[in-house]
Design an enzyme around this catalytic site. Structure first.
Site, PDB file in Angstrom:
ATOM      1  N   SER A  55       1.045  -1.181   0.096  1.00  0.00           N
ATOM      2  CA  SER A  55       0.071  -0.081   0.029  1.00  0.00           C
ATOM      3  C   SER A  55       0.893   1.157   0.074  1.00  0.00           C
ATOM      4  O   SER A  55       1.743   1.421   0.608  1.00  0.00           O
ATOM      5  CB  SER A  55      -1.047  -0.046   1.384  1.00  0.00           C
ATOM      6  OG  SER A  55      -1.823   1.312   1.380  1.00  0.00           O
ATOM      7  N   GLY A  56       0.916   1.986  -1.000  1.00  0.00           N
ATOM      8  CA  GLY A  56       1.501   3.462  -1.049  1.00  0.00           C
ATOM      9  C   GLY A  56       2.533   3.224  -2.104  1.00  0.00           C
ATOM     10  O   GLY A  56       3.550   4.204  -2.124  1.00  0.00           O
TER      11      GLY A  56
ATOM     12  N   GLU B 175       1.084  -8.216   2.677  1.00  0.00           N
ATOM     13  CA  GLU B 175       0.773  -7.147   3.821  1.00  0.00           C
ATOM     14  C   GLU B 175       1.231  -8.036   5.198  1.00  0.00           C
ATOM     15  O   GLU B 175       1.006  -9.220   5.369  1.00  0.00           O
ATOM     16  CB  GLU B 175      -0.503  -6.787   3.938  1.00  0.00           C
ATOM     17  CG  GLU B 175      -0.946  -5.976   2.752  1.00  0.00           C
ATOM     18  CD  GLU B 175      -2.384  -5.095   2.993  1.00  0.00           C
ATOM     19  OE1 GLU B 175      -2.453  -4.301   2.274  1.00  0.00           O
ATOM     20  OE2 GLU B 175      -2.932  -5.577   3.997  1.00  0.00           O
TER      21      GLU B 175
ATOM     22  N   THR C  40      -1.993   1.814  -8.170  1.00  0.00           N
ATOM     23  CA  THR C  40      -3.131   2.343  -8.811  1.00  0.00           C
ATOM     24  C   THR C  40      -2.701   3.322  -9.730  1.00  0.00           C
ATOM     25  O   THR C  40      -3.368   3.229 -10.965  1.00  0.00           O
ATOM     26  CB  THR C  40      -4.189   2.994  -7.709  1.00  0.00           C
ATOM     27  OG1 THR C  40      -4.574   2.072  -6.727  1.00  0.00           O
ATOM     28  CG2 THR C  40      -5.458   3.731  -8.383  1.00  0.00           C
TER      29      THR C  40
ATOM     30  N   SER D   4      -5.434   4.547  -0.760  1.00  0.00           N
ATOM     31  CA  SER D   4      -5.067   3.217  -0.945  1.00  0.00           C
ATOM     32  C   SER D   4      -6.330   2.287  -1.394  1.00  0.00           C
ATOM     33  O   SER D   4      -7.396   2.550  -0.780  1.00  0.00           O
ATOM     34  CB  SER D   4      -4.885   2.616   0.548  1.00  0.00           C
ATOM     35  OG  SER D   4      -4.757   1.435   0.411  1.00  0.00           O
ATOM     36  N   SER D   5      -6.028   1.573  -2.500  1.00  0.00           N
ATOM     37  CA  SER D   5      -6.992   0.664  -2.880  1.00  0.00           C
ATOM     38  C   SER D   5      -7.471  -0.300  -2.036  1.00  0.00           C
ATOM     39  O   SER D   5      -6.709  -1.281  -1.642  1.00  0.00           O
ATOM     40  CB  SER D   5      -6.882   0.001  -4.323  1.00  0.00           C
ATOM     41  OG  SER D   5      -6.388   0.901  -5.400  1.00  0.00           O
TER      42      SER D   5
ATOM     43  N   GLY E  73      -0.585  -6.011  -2.537  1.00  0.00           N
ATOM     44  CA  GLY E  73       0.788  -7.019  -2.294  1.00  0.00           C
ATOM     45  C   GLY E  73       0.612  -7.711  -0.969  1.00  0.00           C
ATOM     46  O   GLY E  73      -0.139  -7.348  -0.339  1.00  0.00           O
TER      47      GLY E  73
ATOM     48  N   ASN F 205      -0.969   5.383   2.958  1.00  0.00           N
ATOM     49  CA  ASN F 205      -1.174   5.765   1.682  1.00  0.00           C
ATOM     50  C   ASN F 205      -2.367   6.490   1.749  1.00  0.00           C
ATOM     51  O   ASN F 205      -3.356   6.074   2.395  1.00  0.00           O
ATOM     52  CB  ASN F 205      -1.216   4.297   0.604  1.00  0.00           C
ATOM     53  CG  ASN F 205      -1.449   5.070  -0.731  1.00  0.00           C
ATOM     54  OD1 ASN F 205      -1.475   6.337  -1.191  1.00  0.00           O
ATOM     55  ND2 ASN F 205      -1.824   4.069  -1.646  1.00  0.00           N
TER      56      ASN F 205
END
Length: 844
Positions: free
Chosen positions: A154-155, A431, A159, A206-207, A429, A203
């Site tokens: 994330s970050g 985590e 995206t 973040s998605s 990804g 992020n």
């Protein structure tokens, strides 16, 4: 080679120069660090420090071009490119490594897109557009579907990378007749980001779901439509956010627009007024205008053909969720709870969704238990009622999310026949957090499946390369994570035991965890029980060990809402709400994260198997379908890396980058490559580079391929260190560095010879110039001295002559004067004597 990499706690690896020759059996390696520190580094003869690549290879576009393929070489190459050259993209074989610069860069304009269009992947600098162009070109050339798999933390910029690939396809395939189709495809991004992205501690955008977008092309390879599939929406975020996090962007956009006339009837206020949006104590993102973003969201809805009425229905549902979160549930003793009918938020919720307020107030605080013989209405405690309310909010949002995705897909549908497609997978990804729950378990399970597909694909490409070049194929040992996948999804695996526990009327997280302990502790090396905890379990994933807290696994996997609440929603006269909860709701993609509603009656098994499916089993099914899709396409990989946790532009934290490189499979690719023949040069490249090592006799041969073979056999005695292919020479690790050393030595010797000759010539020229100058000086000096000597002799003669002349001249002058004086004296005496004689005469 005299430079190595030494492990370091801060920088992970430090460069050092060997100051003393290492001999077999030595316990220490004498090295000097770049800061001048001398160090006796203890070494194990079986595991010497990794060698550093020659400077000529540092900063390579492709990591696999490095002669020494290992973690410090990869890390150093990325750091040099990112920090010193400000380059965010690097190839690692078939992978594009993209490092988030945390800064807007002018490298994504239409001019750049057109520059990459039609180019081969290695012809220009690494770029996300180069990967997109390669996928587009292979689709057109081979008529085969393609996939671009974008993953990372994330970050890390997943995206944005996925958005740029879609923009590339929309630009290069644009036609005048279908001009609006590409715009619609791009317009789907802002909407899905509004309803599926949120601010997290890592992020700002973040998605919180996985997305696979299929972009469809016709026979002319122009975009004719698209289809989107979503995975595992993080529904828990709707009702809970950690400190410094936000709910989904759409809620804040709606609250920021609450005072606009068209939203007055939603009875909203600022985000600080609602429990579901103020929980993280961070309702504003610096530099983001939620009101302006709401206008943009409305525009993109309209661009997709979703007009005002549809938009207002969606906003009604969203506003209803916010009001539901503010419904006050009061405890009545220890076993009961109640909601006042005058509660303004409850009334607004029911008004927006056209529900019966009295029924909703009653059944949020009670549940109906149906057995074979009777139906029992049981009151709920306040905590149970809050959970029921939150579960309802999550379910409504989940259905709304899927409904929006389905309507987007309908807007992107195309009348013609799809010829080929390119899929863009933007997925979470690997985590690991301080506390990992069901969501992280599913995310890491998905990454295990993707990593396995990636490893098999890399292995397959290696094999194809060897076969194409007629190189004898030897089995390469690569990490196969099938045992971890079996632990999770096989019969009597973690997911099946979780589903089994969910079916029991009194199933608990603790009972499920005990089953895991009984089945796997000391029986499966990949499963561990933490020493200091009885509420967690540890799984050894391909990237790292992760400890999962069992709390909430069953509840999140069941994803239940009480049957009676569903019946109330079914009775709604608000068509959108009623449609969601009918027995045959709006159909959504089989890949969708949300499915039909699940009853809260675990005792009675529904005849409809779909109703018994848990979140875990649905996710496993959708993941299997995704893998089938990916395996039927040619994949291209983009690994996004987060360079630091502070979001600082062009700052490189080696520890964090190393963690991600290990987790995303880049180092595994390098390891697979390094096991065989990682360095590959065409015969022409080899000839051009190493012709300096060839003799005149070898160069006289006309066949360059034959020359390369003869030279290599002479330079490298061990024939196992290289292989001759049809068009390339394959080298084992370190051989290119050895050839580079020979080349640099030859160049050094040539340089020394040239320098020697030039310096000698310069010195001789200088000597001759000095000699000539000395001769001229001497000539003039001697002449002057001779002249001076001649002048001195004449002067002496002249002086003597002058003296003689002067002597005679002075004598003459003195005699003449004396004579004049004598005459004068005689004359005077004569006149005087005459005067005196006459005077005396007269006197006498």
């Amino acid at each position: 080679y005299n430079r190595v990499w030494i492990p370091d706690n801060e920088d992970v690896w430090k460069s050092a120069e060997i100051t003393k020759n290492y001999k077999a059996g030595d316990c220490f390696l004498h090295v000097q660090l770049e800061d001048g520190t001398e160090l006796n580094y203890p070494v194990d003869p079986a595991a010497l420090p990794p060698l550093r690549n020659p400077d000529i290879l540092v900063g390579e576009n492709d990591l696999t071009a490095l002669s020494y393929l290992h973690e410090p070489a990869v890390l150093h190459n990325l750091k040099v490119r990112f920090v010193e050259s400000k380059l965010i993209y690097t190839y690692s074989g078939i992978i594009l490594v993209a490092i988030n610069p945390y800064k807007q860069l002018p490298i994504y304009g239409d001019a750049i897109i057109h520059a990459y269009s039609g180019q081969n992947m290695g012809d220009m600098d690494p770029h996300i557009f180069a990967v997109a162009e390669e996928a587009y070109k292979q689709m057109a050339r081979n008529n085969k579907n393609q996939s671009i798999i974008v993953s990372g933390e994330s970050g890390a910029g997943k995206t944005v990378s996925a958005r740029y690939t879609m923009r590339y396809f929309a630009t290069v395939s644009k036609s005048s007749s279908n001009a609006q189709v590409e715009d619609k495809v791009l317009a789907s991004n802002p909407i899905t980001e509004a309803v599926g992205n949120a601010k997290t501690t890592r992020n700002d955008n973040s998605s919180r779901f996985g997305k696979y977008t299929e972009i469809s092309f016709d026979q002319s390879y122009q975009i004719i439509g698209a289809n989107m599939r979503t995975y595992l929406l993080e529904k828990s975020r709707v009702v809970f956010q950690s400190e410094n996090e936000r709910n989904y962007h759409i809620f804040y956009q709606l609250c920021a627009s609450a005072m606009q006339p068209e939203f007055k009837h939603l009875k909203l206020g600022s985000a600080e007024e609602f429990n579901y949006t103020r929980m993280g104590s961070s309702t504003v993102i610096e530099g983001v205008d939620d009101r302006a973003n709401m206008v943009e969201t409305q525009k993109t809805f309209a661009l997709l053909g979703l007009k005002g009425d549809f938009q207002m229905d969606v906003f009604k549902m969203l506003a209803a969720i916010l009001h539901l979160g503010n419904v006050e549930i009061t405890a009545v003793g220890d076993e009961r709870s109640s909601i006042g009918l005058e509660d303004k938020h409850l009334n607004t919720f029911c008004e927006l969704l056209d529900l019966n307020c009295e029924k909703m107030a009653q059944w949020l605080c009670h549940r109906k238990i149906i057995t074979i013989s009777e139906t029992v209405i049981k009151p709920m405690t306040r905590a149970q009622a809050v959970n029921a309310r939150d579960a309802l909010a999550k379910k409504i949002y989940s259905h709304l999310f899927d409904f929006i995705v389905e309507r987007i897909n309908q807007a992107l549908q195309f009348p013609g026949k799809q010829h080929t497609f390119i899929g863009v997978l933007d997925i979470y990804g690997f985590e690991t957090f301080d506390v990992n729950s069901f969501e992280q378990f599913c995310i890491n399970y998905a990454n295990e499946k993707l990593q396995q597909q990636f490893n098999l694909h890399v292995f397959k490409l290696e094999q194809e390369e060897y076969m194409k070049e007629d190189i004898p194929w030897t089995l390469i040992d690569f990490y196969d994570n099938q045992p971890v996948i079996d632990l999770i999804e096989a019969k009597m695996g973690i997911l099946e035991l979780l589903d089994e526990e969910c079916l029991l009327p009194h199933g608990t997280d603790e009972n499920w965890l005990q089953k895991l302990y009984n089945n796997f502790v000391n029986k499966n090396a990949l499963f561990e029980k933490p020493r200091m905890s009885n509420t967690s379990f540890i799984i050894q994933h391909f990237a790292d060990k992760v400890e999962y807290k069992c709390e909430g696994f069953l509840e999140k996997n069941r994803d239940t809402v009480h049957e009676v609440l569903i019946e109330i929603l079914k009775e709604s006269k608000f068509h959108l709400c009623a449609n969601f909860f009918q027995d045959n709701p709006v159909s959504v993609s089989p890949f969708s994260s949300t499915v039909n509603i699940k009853s809260a009656r675990p005792v009675l098994k529904s005849p409809n198997k779909q109703l018994r499916m848990t979140v875990g089993s649905k996710f496993r099914s959708s993941l299997s379908l995704l893998m089938v899709t990916l395996n039927a396409t040619t994949p291209h990989y983009v690994r996004c890396i987060k360079p630091n946790d502070e979001k600082l532009p062009f700052e490189f934290d080696s520890k964090r980058v190393t963690q991600q490189l290990r987790a995303c499979g880049v180092l595994e690719t390098i390891r697979i490559s390094a096991q065989s023949y990682p360095s590959r040069w065409t015969y022409i490249e080899f000839f051009s580079r190493y012709s300096i090592l060839m003799t005149q006799q070898e160069l006289s041969i006309n066949d360059k391929k034959q020359i390369c073979k003869i030279v290599l056999q002479r330079l490298i005695q061990d024939s196992n260190q290289y292989q001759f292919g049809r068009t390339k020479i394959f080298f084992r690790a370190g051989q290119v560095a050895y050839l580079e050393k020979l080349r640099s030595d030859k160049l050094r010797y040539a340089c020394v010879t040239i320098q020697k000759s030039v310096r000698g010539w310069l010195q001789r020229k200088k000597f001759l110039r000095i000699k000539q100058a000395a001769i001229i000086i001497q000539q003039y000096f001697r002449g002057q001295r001779t002249v001076r000597q001649a002048i001195t002799a004449r002067a002496l003669k002249q002086t003597w002559a002058a003296i003689i002349i002067q002597k005679y001249c002075r004598g003459y002058l003195v005699r003449r004067l004396c004579q004049l004086i004598h005459v004068a004296a005689v004359t005077i005496q004569a006149y005087t004597r005459g005067f005196l004689a006459r005077k005396k005469y007269r006197k006498v």
